[in-house]
Motif scaffolding. Structure first.
Motif, PDB file in Angstrom:
ATOM      1  N   UNK A 602       0.823  -1.213   0.000  1.00  0.00           N
ATOM      2  CA  UNK A 602       0.000   0.000   0.000  1.00  0.00           C
ATOM      3  C   UNK A 602       0.859   1.266   0.000  1.00  0.00           C
ATOM      4  N   UNK A 603       1.937   1.263   0.788  1.00  0.00           N
ATOM      5  CA  UNK A 603       2.832   2.434   0.828  1.00  0.00           C
ATOM      6  C   UNK A 603       3.534   2.628  -0.511  1.00  0.00           C
ATOM      7  N   UNK A 604       3.927   1.529  -1.123  1.00  0.00           N
ATOM      8  CA  UNK A 604       4.612   1.609  -2.414  1.00  0.00           C
ATOM      9  C   UNK A 604       3.669   2.144  -3.498  1.00  0.00           C
ATOM     10  N   UNK A 605       2.421   1.661  -3.503  1.00  0.00           N
ATOM     11  CA  UNK A 605       1.446   2.130  -4.483  1.00  0.00           C
ATOM     12  C   UNK A 605       1.169   3.624  -4.301  1.00  0.00           C
ATOM     13  N   UNK A 606       1.084   4.041  -3.053  1.00  0.00           N
ATOM     14  CA  UNK A 606       0.834   5.466  -2.789  1.00  0.00           C
ATOM     15  C   UNK A 606       2.007   6.316  -3.265  1.00  0.00           C
ATOM     16  N   UNK A 607       3.219   5.816  -3.058  1.00  0.00           N
ATOM     17  CA  UNK A 607       4.406   6.572  -3.460  1.00  0.00           C
ATOM     18  C   UNK A 607       4.450   6.799  -4.965  1.00  0.00           C
ATOM     19  N   UNK A 608       3.985   5.823  -5.745  1.00  0.00           N
ATOM     20  CA  UNK A 608       4.047   5.962  -7.207  1.00  0.00           C
ATOM     21  C   UNK A 608       2.731   6.467  -7.806  1.00  0.00           C
ATOM     22  N   UNK A 609       1.820   6.878  -6.930  1.00  0.00           N
ATOM     23  CA  UNK A 609       0.595   7.493  -7.422  1.00  0.00           C
ATOM     24  C   UNK A 609      -0.447   6.527  -7.926  1.00  0.00           C
ATOM     25  N   UNK A 610      -0.408   5.292  -7.492  1.00  0.00           N
ATOM     26  CA  UNK A 610      -1.439   4.327  -7.872  1.00  0.00           C
ATOM     27  C   UNK A 610      -2.424   4.183  -6.718  1.00  0.00           C
ATOM     28  N   UNK A 611      -3.354   5.147  -6.646  1.00  0.00           N
ATOM     29  CA  UNK A 611      -4.313   5.212  -5.554  1.00  0.00           C
ATOM     30  C   UNK A 611      -5.708   5.461  -6.104  1.00  0.00           C
ATOM     31  N   UNK A 612      -6.696   5.224  -5.259  1.00  0.00           N
ATOM     32  CA  UNK A 612      -8.080   5.492  -5.650  1.00  0.00           C
ATOM     33  C   UNK A 612      -8.270   6.964  -5.991  1.00  0.00           C
ATOM     34  N   UNK A 613      -7.676   7.842  -5.197  1.00  0.00           N
ATOM     35  CA  UNK A 613      -7.831   9.283  -5.446  1.00  0.00           C
ATOM     36  C   UNK A 613      -7.222   9.691  -6.785  1.00  0.00           C
ATOM     37  N   UNK A 614      -6.129   9.038  -7.170  1.00  0.00           N
ATOM     38  CA  UNK A 614      -5.515   9.353  -8.462  1.00  0.00           C
ATOM     39  C   UNK A 614      -6.396   8.854  -9.612  1.00  0.00           C
ATOM     40  N   UNK A 615      -7.034   7.707  -9.418  1.00  0.00           N
ATOM     41  CA  UNK A 615      -7.968   7.194 -10.428  1.00  0.00           C
ATOM     42  C   UNK A 615      -9.125   8.175 -10.604  1.00  0.00           C
ATOM     43  N   UNK A 616      -9.668   8.645  -9.479  1.00  0.00           N
ATOM     44  CA  UNK A 616     -10.764   9.616  -9.523  1.00  0.00           C
ATOM     45  C   UNK A 616     -10.327  10.879 -10.261  1.00  0.00           C
ATOM     46  N   UNK A 617      -9.157  11.365  -9.937  1.00  0.00           N
ATOM     47  CA  UNK A 617      -8.632  12.585 -10.566  1.00  0.00           C
ATOM     48  C   UNK A 617      -8.504  12.408 -12.078  1.00  0.00           C
ATOM     49  N   UNK A 618      -7.922  11.313 -12.508  1.00  0.00           N
ATOM     50  CA  UNK A 618      -7.687  11.108 -13.945  1.00  0.00           C
ATOM     51  C   UNK A 618      -8.994  10.880 -14.707  1.00  0.00           C
ATOM     52  N   UNK A 619      -9.908  10.132 -14.118  1.00  0.00           N
ATOM     53  CA  UNK A 619     -11.174   9.896 -14.798  1.00  0.00           C
ATOM     54  C   UNK A 619     -12.010  11.170 -14.868  1.00  0.00           C
ATOM     55  N   UNK A 620     -11.902  12.006 -13.859  1.00  0.00           N
ATOM     56  CA  UNK A 620     -12.617  13.291 -13.880  1.00  0.00           C
ATOM     57  C   UNK A 620     -12.123  14.154 -15.033  1.00  0.00           C
ATOM     58  N   UNK A 621     -10.805  14.189 -15.217  1.00  0.00           N
ATOM     59  CA  UNK A 621     -10.220  14.965 -16.320  1.00  0.00           C
ATOM     60  C   UNK A 621     -10.673  14.421 -17.660  1.00  0.00           C
ATOM     61  N   UNK A 622     -10.639  13.089 -17.808  1.00  0.00           N
ATOM     62  CA  UNK A 622     -11.055  12.463 -19.065  1.00  0.00           C
ATOM     63  C   UNK A 622     -12.526  12.729 -19.362  1.00  0.00           C
TER      64      UNK A 622
END
Length: 630
Positions: A602-622
């Motif tokens: 979980x810490x590693x995924x957060x460090x590289x930006x693979x998080x639920x919040x990042x998914x939300x951010x990218x899909x919102x932009x798209x």
């Protein structure tokens, strides 16, 4: 003494053997206590306490270079080089690495997490030393299991041919991770029983020198007698035939014996192999009595009983789910054969081996050989199941391409530990297999969303007859979903819609599906409806569904717990280009172009930006871009 106060190994020089014995016990207590909390490679390190102390006393690191093969056994080395104070963070995020790490210490001269590399690396360092006219001892430490690796044998051949000064320590504990197999293991068994071969040979040489040589005849005869003696005392003197001076076997827990042989080795010209016998897990009864390899590397445990700290209610491990499904199918199909490169315990194949011993082959640390054995079986209409970790499959890449896929052979590759594995770090993160497999012709590559789909994929693979097929699955346990009693085949190249949506689509598979589903829930609250697709077949793509998404011009986000370059998302981009959808909005999430260090996933995924919040951010932009275009 206070282990936390150690800065470097120089303090060992003035210590007596009695003081070293006390130090050995202190280090063992320290390791047993610390690893009961953090987990780690307890068995290998308890076995090399005296050997590591003796090395640091007799040599001068870092001028003299210790190259630890695999690196499982480097904890004692880390303690003696000033890192005991970091052991509370062992294998944790931003903490002490469980393997040698060059940026941690000048005493770590070679990084490794895979076996059988030490001798080749040492040869490179020896060549550099001699070209630069430097003085140093190069000392690779390799286990008897790692010595079965083809790369190690190639290096032995080269080292013996070049005759350069090097001291190879063969740490022989009769086990690697699981009990060792093979002819070389049997040779070592003969050597273990040989006793004082070197002493007898030296004594004979001294005796022969006292006998006057008459016309050279006696001298020549004596030389032949001396040479034949090694075959009398040691059957199959493998290492001397390879060009090494063989010393041993030596008790790896006896300081005086170690010191004596180190002194002899340092005076000997050319390559020396010192055969040291150690006890894996020494000093901790549960690890010392382990015959299966369970205590090679563990999670947390109770110091008093050795019981592992884990939940009794945890879902089945992925490795167990896969191997037990293969076992179930093998009861009705005698063509199914299981193959593992020295990982029967990690791949949970003990049950299969117990029920079908004649159809279970542990080939040792020999990934290339394992892949081609599977290919050979497939040519004879057998159904080989190659159980292999993603990070170890890298070592068999040419065999997968040349021997399996090129011949379109029906091999089922179970790619274990796919994705981030956490504590073992860079050398073990299984993030490259999609990129190095999906471009190879003929192969099918898939990953299940949960263990129920996983058992159906195993069934699909073992009922597939048209070429190689691979299933990747993560480390750890399943999700605890209900399991179907009846197994079924999944149509190849078909994806599954998990949630409908009109404003965008997320294509993902395996461990990242829960992330996508949570993001979809958050996006619904913003009025954005997102389709979630279980893209369980990474190759071939579900071209029908993908083309439908393209025609509707729905923006797409791909997510994969694997490297972005050449990965699943890349294949979606390629397909869009091939089909002429040049304006299709596609974004990708995955592992960036870097090696991922150790830590909890979980810490590693957060460090590289693979998080639920990042998914939300990218899909919102798209989605907003789509609205503007509309």
């Amino acid at each position: 003494m206070d282990l936390l106060s150690i800065k470097d190994p120089s303090f060992l020089k003035g210590m007596s053997n009695q003081e070293l014995e006390v130090l050995s016990q202190e280090i063992r207590r320290f390791l047993i206590e610390k690893l009961s909390v953090t987990g780690g490679h307890i068995g290998p390190n308890l076995g090399v306490v005296e050997l590591t102390i003796a090395l640091h006393k007799c040599f001068d690191s870092p001028n003299d270079k210790f190259i630890w093969d695999v690196g499982h056994q480097s904890y004692v080395h880390k303690i003696l080089t000033g890192r005991a104070c970091e052991f509370d963070t062992l294998r944790q995020y931003k903490g002490l690495c469980g393997f040698p790490k060059r940026i941690e210490s000048e005493h770590d001269v070679w990084e490794t997490g895979h076996s059988s590399t030490s001798l080749s690396a040492a040869m490179g360092m020896v060549i550099a030393r001699d070209l630069k006219k430097e003085n140093s001892y190069i000392v690779p430490i390799i286990g008897d299991g790692a010595l079965t690796g083809g790369m190690a044998l190639e290096a032995l051949n080269h080292i013996g041919h070049e005759k350069k000064n090097m001291i190879v320590i063969l740490n022989d504990n009769e086990m690697s991770i699981a009990p060792n197999v093979g002819a070389l293991h049997n040779i070592l068994g003969q050597l273990r029983t040989a006793g004082k071969y070197q002493w007898v040979k030296d004594e004979l040489e001294l005796l022969l020198k006292k006998v006057p040589a008459v016309g050279g005849k006696l001298a020549a005869t004596a030389e032949r007698v001396k040479d034949s003696l090694k075959y009398l005392f040691v059957s199959g003197m493998f290492f001397e035939e390879m060009g090494f001076t063989y010393l041993g076997p030596v008790d790896g827990h006896d300081y005086e014996a170690l010191f004596e042989n180190f002194r002899y080795a340092k005076k000997t010209e050319g390559p020396v192999l010192l055969h040291v016998i150690t006890k894996k897990g020494k000093g901790f009864h549960p690890a010392e009595s382990d015959k299966k390899g369970t205590w090679h590397g563990t999670g947390p445990y109770k110091m008093d009983t050795g019981a592992f700290v884990k939940s009794d209610k945890a879902p089945p491990a992925w490795s167990s789910l896969v191997s037990e499904t293969v076992r179930k199918l093998a009861r009705n199909d005698e063509r199914i054969v299981a193959i593992t490169p020295a990982m029967p315990v990690g791949s949970k194949l003990e049950g299969f081996a117990s029920e079908f011993p004649e159809r279970m082959y542990d080939v040792g640390i020999a990934e290339q050989h394992a892949a081609t054995v599977a290919a050979g079986l497939a040519t004879q209409n057998m159904k080989p199941f190659l159980a292999i970790y993603s990070t170890f499959l890298q070592r068999a890449y040419d065999q997968v391409v040349h021997d399996i896929c090129r011949q379109n052979l029906n091999v089922f590759i179970g790619i274990d530990r796919a994705g981030l594995v956490g504590a073992d770090g860079e050398t073990h993160q299984g993030v490259f297999d999609i990129a190095f497999l999906r471009h190879v012709p003929n192969i099918v590559l898939m990953m299940p969303k949960d263990e129920n789909e996983g058992q159906h994929m195993v069934y699909t693979a073992l009922n597939y007859d048209d070429g190689p097929i691979a299933m990747r699955f993560p480390r750890g346990n399943g999700l605890g979903v209900p399991m179907d009693e009846k197994l079924k085949s999944i149509p190849l190249g078909t994806w599954e819609v998990l949630k409908e949506g009109e404003d965008g689509a997320i294509l993902t598979f395996g461990t990242t599906i829960p992330m996508a589903m949570k993001a979809a829930e958050a996006l619904e609250k913003q009025g954005i409806s997102v389709k979630i697709v279980n893209a369980r077949f990474i190759k071939p793509l579900d071209e029908k569904m993908l083309s439908e998404l393209f025609r509707k011009n729905i923006p797409i986000l791909t997510i994969e717990e694997a490297v972005l370059q050449g990965g699943f998302g890349s294949s979606v981009l390629e397909y869009a280009h091939e089909q002429g959808f040049y304006q299709q909005a596609i974004d990708r999430m995955g592992i960036p172009d870097q090696f991922i260090e150790h830590g909890d996933v979980d810490s590693l995924l957060e460090e590289i930006g693979m998080t639920t919040s990042e998914v939300v951010k990218r899909m919102t932009i798209l989605a907003r871009k789509k609205q503007k275009r509309a």
